[in-house]
Design an enzyme around this catalytic site. Sequence first.
Site, PDB file in Angstrom:
ATOM      1  N   THR A 119       0.849  -1.192   0.000  1.00 28.49           N
ATOM      2  CA  THR A 119       0.000   0.000   0.000  1.00 28.49           C
ATOM      3  C   THR A 119       0.886   1.243   0.000  1.00 28.49           C
ATOM      4  O   THR A 119       1.999   1.196   0.540  1.00 28.49           O
ATOM      5  CB  THR A 119      -0.872  -0.036   1.268  1.00 28.49           C
ATOM      6  OG1 THR A 119      -1.819  -1.079   1.109  1.00 28.49           O
ATOM      7  CG2 THR A 119      -1.585   1.269   1.536  1.00 28.49           C
ATOM      8  N   ARG A 167     -14.086  -6.969  -0.137  1.00 28.20           N
ATOM      9  CA  ARG A 167     -13.396  -6.667   1.127  1.00 28.20           C
ATOM     10  C   ARG A 167     -12.752  -5.272   1.040  1.00 28.20           C
ATOM     11  O   ARG A 167     -12.080  -4.935   0.077  1.00 28.20           O
ATOM     12  CB  ARG A 167     -12.330  -7.728   1.392  1.00 28.20           C
ATOM     13  CG  ARG A 167     -11.474  -7.491   2.637  1.00 28.20           C
ATOM     14  CD  ARG A 167     -10.186  -6.754   2.328  1.00 28.20           C
ATOM     15  NE  ARG A 167      -9.299  -6.645   3.472  1.00 28.20           N
ATOM     16  CZ  ARG A 167      -8.241  -5.845   3.507  1.00 28.20           C
ATOM     17  NH1 ARG A 167      -7.938  -5.100   2.473  1.00 28.20           N
ATOM     18  NH2 ARG A 167      -7.487  -5.785   4.577  1.00 28.20           N
ATOM     19  N   VAL A 168     -12.956  -4.466   2.063  1.00 25.62           N
ATOM     20  CA  VAL A 168     -12.311  -3.158   2.143  1.00 25.62           C
ATOM     21  C   VAL A 168     -11.522  -3.122   3.439  1.00 25.62           C
ATOM     22  O   VAL A 168     -12.037  -3.499   4.499  1.00 25.62           O
ATOM     23  CB  VAL A 168     -13.358  -2.016   2.115  1.00 25.62           C
ATOM     24  CG1 VAL A 168     -12.683  -0.668   2.284  1.00 25.62           C
ATOM     25  CG2 VAL A 168     -14.147  -2.056   0.807  1.00 25.62           C
ATOM     26  N   THR A 190      -0.176   1.641   6.938  1.00 27.94           N
ATOM     27  CA  THR A 190      -0.114   0.478   6.061  1.00 27.94           C
ATOM     28  C   THR A 190       0.039  -0.759   6.922  1.00 27.94           C
ATOM     29  O   THR A 190       0.565  -0.691   8.027  1.00 27.94           O
ATOM     30  CB  THR A 190       1.045   0.590   5.049  1.00 27.94           C
ATOM     31  OG1 THR A 190       1.122  -0.631   4.301  1.00 27.94           O
ATOM     32  CG2 THR A 190       2.379   0.856   5.724  1.00 27.94           C
ATOM     33  N   GLY A 191      -0.423  -1.881   6.408  1.00 30.55           N
ATOM     34  CA  GLY A 191      -0.304  -3.119   7.174  1.00 30.55           C
ATOM     35  C   GLY A 191      -1.572  -3.939   7.062  1.00 30.55           C
ATOM     36  O   GLY A 191      -2.391  -3.736   6.158  1.00 30.55           O
TER      37      GLY A 191
HETATM   38  N1  ASP Z   1      -3.670  -1.892   4.746  1.00 33.15           N
HETATM   39  C1  ASP Z   1      -3.930  -2.480   3.463  1.00 33.15           C
HETATM   40  C2  ASP Z   1      -5.201  -3.276   3.549  1.00 33.15           C
HETATM   41  O1  ASP Z   1      -5.400  -3.988   4.519  1.00 33.15           O
HETATM   42  C3  ASP Z   1      -2.845  -3.369   2.998  1.00 33.15           C
HETATM   43  C4  ASP Z   1      -1.470  -2.768   3.075  1.00 33.15           C
HETATM   44  O2  ASP Z   1      -1.224  -1.811   3.784  1.00 33.15           O
HETATM   45  O3  ASP Z   1      -0.594  -3.237   2.383  1.00 33.15           O
HETATM   46  O4  ASP Z   1      -5.979  -3.238   2.626  1.00 33.15           O
END
Ligand code: ASP
Length: 301
Positions: A168, A196-197, A219-220
């Site tokens: 992300t 899915r969100v 992010t995560g």
């Molecule tokens: N946070 C993002 C999600 O769960 C994924 C990511 O940060 O890579 O959609």
Amino acid sequence: MTIALIVHGGAWAIPDDEVAEHTAGCAAALEAGWRVLAAGGSALDAAETAVRVLEDAPIFDAGIGSVLNRDGFIEMDAAIMDGNSLRSGAVAAVQRVKNPITLARRVLESDVVLLVGHGAERVAASAGVNFCDPAALIVPREQQRFEYLRQKAQVHAQDAFMQHPGDTVGAVALDAIGNLAAATSTGGTAYKLPGRVGDSPLIGAGLYADNTTGGCSSTGWGESIIKVLLAKTATDAIPQVATPMLAAQQAVDILARRVGGYGGVILLDAHGRPGFAFNTPRMAYGYRTGVETVVSTERVV
Ligand code: ASP
């Protein structure tokens, strides 16, 4: 007045052979966003510009290069927030837009906050945001990952997140008149359920900006980030601790301790001081202030 910019390209176990491409992407985004700020542009324009560069880089899980869902499609989420007015705009599960962050910006300029799917794409058409063929956003790397995951009997969201990209992207900017803006864009998690969100387009979770405290992009693993409203937790911590670095670390500690979550944040405080933290093996990030430019995937020791 000070200007400052911080960007990220995701927190996960970025493989050694992908580090250079991640840092190059962050450096390019910093350069583009900085040009906007240095010319007197707004924090919103700088954050949007930086995120567009990251969306256009196929290495990241946003725009072109996004992960595929269980049906083999890309569904993208993005959001942008203005720290001056606290207005925000977000889109979720869009498939036919090359730069979802620009569509989120159009939503910010409207009188609603979050639009999904076809409704969001209808706004794109009327706001002059170009459509693209969804297939044009799929890169061979993600097609292969999809085939691999499909052959596995069961995929647990948490395992999928740690083993597959969490690329992300996001940016936080401070402009010359003291306004902050934050932006986040993603293809979500690999092999996600259609529809899915995650946290990325949700204000308070995937991003937050308030001129009185600071700006943040997260992010995560989204399902964990949402539970602790990671971005709001991080910006709320800024006035309570000595530096944005400590605020970032405090927020990530809460994510880990309270819900066993994984991820990272980037922050700027109202003076443009940067902060970041992550509890994944790596996070791609870069920041530029009046005094230094840093681009890295490693934690500071
Ligand atoms: N946070 C993002 C999600 O769960 C994924 C990511 O940060 O890579 O959609």
